[in-house]
Write a protein that holds these residues in place. Structure first.
Motif, PDB file in Angstrom:
ATOM      1  N   LYS A   4       0.818  -1.221   0.000  1.00 12.91           N
ATOM      2  CA  LYS A   4       0.000   0.000   0.000  1.00 12.91           C
ATOM      3  C   LYS A   4       0.852   1.272   0.000  1.00 12.91           C
ATOM      4  O   LYS A   4       0.371   2.350  -0.369  1.00 12.91           O
ATOM      5  N   ASP A   5       2.122   1.156   0.418  1.00  5.79           N
ATOM      6  CA  ASP A   5       2.995   2.333   0.500  1.00  5.79           C
ATOM      7  C   ASP A   5       3.787   2.573  -0.777  1.00  5.79           C
ATOM      8  O   ASP A   5       4.464   3.595  -0.908  1.00  5.79           O
ATOM      9  N   ILE A   6       3.724   1.628  -1.707  1.00  4.17           N
ATOM     10  CA  ILE A   6       4.545   1.731  -2.910  1.00  4.17           C
ATOM     11  C   ILE A   6       3.888   2.657  -3.934  1.00  4.17           C
ATOM     12  O   ILE A   6       2.743   2.459  -4.333  1.00  4.17           O
ATOM     13  N   PHE A  26       1.675  -4.231 -11.209  1.00  4.17           N
ATOM     14  CA  PHE A  26       1.727  -2.883 -10.642  1.00  4.17           C
ATOM     15  C   PHE A  26       1.056  -1.857 -11.552  1.00  4.17           C
ATOM     16  O   PHE A  26       0.424  -0.909 -11.072  1.00  4.17           O
ATOM     17  N   LEU A  27       1.175  -2.028 -12.865  1.00  4.07           N
ATOM     18  CA  LEU A  27       0.464  -1.126 -13.777  1.00  4.07           C
ATOM     19  C   LEU A  27      -1.037  -1.218 -13.545  1.00  4.07           C
ATOM     20  O   LEU A  27      -1.745  -0.202 -13.581  1.00  4.07           O
ATOM     21  N   HIS A  28      -1.523  -2.416 -13.288  1.00  3.20           N
ATOM     22  CA  HIS A  28      -2.953  -2.616 -13.014  1.00  3.20           C
ATOM     23  C   HIS A  28      -3.373  -1.908 -11.733  1.00  3.20           C
ATOM     24  O   HIS A  28      -4.529  -1.478 -11.605  1.00  3.20           O
ATOM     25  N   ARG A  29      -2.427  -1.765 -10.796  1.00  3.74           N
ATOM     26  CA  ARG A  29      -2.712  -1.084  -9.534  1.00  3.74           C
ATOM     27  C   ARG A  29      -2.465   0.421  -9.619  1.00  3.74           C
ATOM     28  O   ARG A  29      -2.462   1.122  -8.609  1.00  3.74           O
ATOM     29  N   ASN A  30      -2.221   0.922 -10.850  1.00  2.00           N
ATOM     30  CA  ASN A  30      -1.980   2.360 -11.097  1.00  2.00           C
ATOM     31  C   ASN A  30      -0.751   2.885 -10.365  1.00  2.00           C
ATOM     32  O   ASN A  30      -0.704   4.035  -9.917  1.00  2.00           O
ATOM     33  N   VAL A 158      -5.511 -11.188 -14.123  1.00  2.00           N
ATOM     34  CA  VAL A 158      -5.931 -10.474 -12.918  1.00  2.00           C
ATOM     35  C   VAL A 158      -7.370 -10.806 -12.574  1.00  2.00           C
ATOM     36  O   VAL A 158      -8.222 -10.974 -13.451  1.00  2.00           O
ATOM     37  N   SER A 159      -7.631 -10.927 -11.288  1.00  2.00           N
ATOM     38  CA  SER A 159      -8.983 -11.094 -10.777  1.00  2.00           C
ATOM     39  C   SER A 159      -9.169 -10.151  -9.599  1.00  2.00           C
ATOM     40  O   SER A 159      -8.293 -10.047  -8.740  1.00  2.00           O
ATOM     41  N   ASN A 160     -10.296  -9.498  -9.557  1.00  2.00           N
ATOM     42  CA  ASN A 160     -10.597  -8.591  -8.446  1.00  2.00           C
ATOM     43  C   ASN A 160     -11.354  -9.297  -7.321  1.00  2.00           C
ATOM     44  O   ASN A 160     -11.650  -8.687  -6.289  1.00  2.00           O
ATOM     45  N   THR A 161     -11.644 -10.598  -7.526  1.00  2.00           N
ATOM     46  CA  THR A 161     -12.450 -11.319  -6.535  1.00  2.00           C
ATOM     47  C   THR A 161     -11.772 -12.551  -5.950  1.00  2.00           C
ATOM     48  O   THR A 161     -12.054 -12.940  -4.819  1.00  2.00           O
ATOM     49  N   SER A 162     -10.882 -13.188  -6.697  1.00  2.00           N
ATOM     50  CA  SER A 162     -10.305 -14.456  -6.250  1.00  2.00           C
ATOM     51  C   SER A 162      -9.092 -14.230  -5.350  1.00  2.00           C
ATOM     52  O   SER A 162      -8.314 -13.290  -5.556  1.00  2.00           O
ATOM     53  N   ASP A 163      -8.923 -15.103  -4.360  1.00  2.00           N
ATOM     54  CA  ASP A 163      -7.732 -15.033  -3.510  1.00  2.00           C
ATOM     55  C   ASP A 163      -6.722 -16.122  -3.870  1.00  2.00           C
ATOM     56  O   ASP A 163      -5.800 -16.406  -3.102  1.00  2.00           O
ATOM     57  N   TYR A 164      -6.876 -16.712  -5.065  1.00  2.00           N
ATOM     58  CA  TYR A 164      -5.897 -17.674  -5.570  1.00  2.00           C
ATOM     59  C   TYR A 164      -4.946 -16.975  -6.535  1.00  2.00           C
ATOM     60  O   TYR A 164      -5.361 -16.128  -7.340  1.00  2.00           O
ATOM     61  N   VAL A 165      -3.662 -17.348  -6.483  1.00  2.00           N
ATOM     62  CA  VAL A 165      -2.687 -16.806  -7.425  1.00  2.00           C
ATOM     63  C   VAL A 165      -1.827 -17.960  -7.938  1.00  2.00           C
ATOM     64  O   VAL A 165      -1.267 -18.733  -7.164  1.00  2.00           O
ATOM     65  N   VAL A 166      -1.783 -18.111  -9.274  1.00  2.00           N
ATOM     66  CA  VAL A 166      -0.985 -19.155  -9.921  1.00  2.00           C
ATOM     67  C   VAL A 166       0.393 -18.580 -10.231  1.00  2.00           C
ATOM     68  O   VAL A 166       0.507 -17.507 -10.831  1.00  2.00           O
ATOM     69  N   ILE A 167       1.427 -19.311  -9.809  1.00  2.00           N
ATOM     70  CA  ILE A 167       2.804 -18.830  -9.954  1.00  2.00           C
ATOM     71  C   ILE A 167       3.684 -19.955 -10.470  1.00  2.00           C
ATOM     72  O   ILE A 167       3.605 -21.094  -9.995  1.00  2.00           O
TER      73      ILE A 167
END
Length: 461
Positions: A4-6, A26-30, A158-167
């Motif tokens: 949140k501080d970045i 990060f681009l998606h997070r503006n 990107v998903s604004n609802t899911s708490d899963y992340v594939v890596i």
């Protein structure tokens, strides 16, 4: 520094496939995104179009003002960048928070449920399959992929609802030790990166340690028969998968008329008549692992069937460019002997009775030195092999290590050639082909569009 501080993120080596996915996050997070890369590429041009500020000279004076405040600018670098890189040195000397790419991914696995795919080979395809299965289901996911998904034309979902992340869990430089997976697949542990690990035993130990990082309550889905033995924490369930045995496996495999179907056998729910959207034999095992992971997350049988049917593949992974009665042409990122073995076996099975030719660019001097016998054995499954110069990537030449080491040990039954990389196009113009595959992880792929053009003009009039 918390997310949140970045306010700004600077990438040293922004054009890499893994780095660019995080840049898009990060681009998606503006957040302001900038960076350096050695050369322009399709990826860097896309990132610039999406708002990233990128330059291509190793020059601190080229860093934009947005990225000069250590209080709100995070710096991310790839291990492929030398430690004495001028910009990396500058950021460290001026008290910026400097993280490896894997460290940031590790932070994400602590705030979301990480679905991580590790292994010497198969991890990009398997993780991209899993991401597609999850994204088109009612569960959805975020994803940081090691290749460009043909379904989504990007390496970041990107998903604004899911708490899963594939890596994709990369073992290079022990990067995957930063992760804390919720569920992980381990596809293979054939030794690689011995310039980093030194020995096969150290390589296997690295995967052993990775298996201990899976969070209690999660699961490990490991390929049956691996030499590495896992050591998971209490509360982690271990499953095995394989083509025809294991907790998850396939039955009633049918390969005909360019299509592949099979029944998925699972301790959760068996699913009949799975149809592969990218019908390549090697993808059966990848699909089993991806479906196992998605099924454990709650994807339904119908969602899994639809996801596999509509899966289109990954750019540079068994990537067909031409497919006619006269000519078949494809490219594949395979650069480890086992990957090449699987690729060669698959293409020979798909095109029985046709002459299969490969143009192979070895990747790294150390890998060639350590595995030239294995490369020769795998390539000897093919009918014709054209070897080019070694792609050095991050390495300096090693005396006596050239593509001729592989060339000299190819089977006598193989028609073979040794050429320079800049001679590839003229070679293609002068020779006839039935099935041609370009293999390797270097820059030979840059010539694929021109090879496609030459073959199309000759065979597809």
């Amino acid at each position: 520094m918390e997310l949140k501080d970045i306010k700004a993120v600077y990438f040293v080596g922004i054009g890499g496939i893994g780095m660019s996915a995080i840049a898009r996050f990060f681009l998606h997070r503006n957040v302001a995104v900038g960076g350096y890369d050695k050369t322009p590429s399709t990826l860097t041009r896309q990132l610039e179009a999406e708002g990233a500020l990128i330059h291509y000279d190793e020059d601190v004076s080229k860093i934009a003002p947005d990225f000069l405040n250590p209080n709100n600018c995070l710096v991310i670098y790839t291990p492929a960048v030398p430690q004495d890189h001028q910009e990396l040195v500058y950021f460290r000397e001026h008290d910026f928070e400097v993280l490896k790419r894997a460290q940031l991914l590790g932070l994400l696995t602590r705030s979301q449920k990480g679905l991580c795919v590790a292994g010497t080979h198969g991890k990009t395809t398997t993780s991209t399959m899993c991401a597609h299965l999850m994204h088109q289901s009612h569960i959805d996911c975020n994803a940081f992929l090691g290749g460009i998904s043909k379904n989504y034309h990007t390496n970041y979902i990107v998903s604004n609802t899911s708490d899963y992340v594939v890596i994709e869990a990369d073992e290079f430089d022990r990067s995957f030790h930063w992760l804390r997976p919720w569920i992980s697949v381990i596809t293979s542990t054939d030794p690689d990166h011995l310039d980093i690990y030194g020995t096969k035993e150290a390589y296997l130990e690295s995967f052993h340690h990775y298996s201990t990082l899976i969070q209690p309550g999660g699961a490990l889905i490991i390929h049956r028969g691996l030499e590495m033995k896992p050591a998971v924490a209490d509360g982690v369930t271990v499953y095995e998968y394989d083509l025809e045995q294991g907790d998850f496996h396939a039955e009633n495999i049918i390969i005909e008329n360019g299509e592949i179907t099979f029944d998925f056998v699972s301790p959760i729910e068996n699913i009949p008549c799975i149809s592969l959207g990218q019908p390549v034999p090697i993808n059966i095992e990848n699909a089993i692992a991806a479906m196992a992971m998605a099924q454990l997350c709650g994807c339904s049988a119908e969602e899994l069937k639809e996801g596999m049917r509509t899966y289109q593949g990954v750019e540079r992974r068994f990537d067909f460019k031409l497919k006619t009665h006269q000519i078949v042409f494809l490219s594949d990122y395979a650069h480890h002997p086992k990957e090449i073995y699987q690729s060669a076996r698959s293409i020979k099975e798909l095109y029985k009775g046709r002459k299969v030719s490969a143009i192979f660019q070895p990747h790294l001097y150390t890998r060639t030195r350590d595995f030239y016998h294995d490369f020769s054995d795998s390539l000897s499954l093919l009918d014709e092999v054209i070897l080019t110069d070694i792609y050095p990537a991050r390495e300096q030449p090693i005396p006596g290590v050239t593509s001729k080491l592989i060339y000299d040990h190819l089977s006598d039954n193989v028609e073979k050639y040794l050429i320079h990389t800049d001679e590839v196009l003229s070679f293609v113009k002068a020779h006839d082909f039935e099935v041609l595959i370009v293999l390797g992880a270097g820059d030979l792929d840059n010539q694929v569009p021109e090879i496609e053009k030459i073959l199309k003009e000759r065979y597809c009039k």
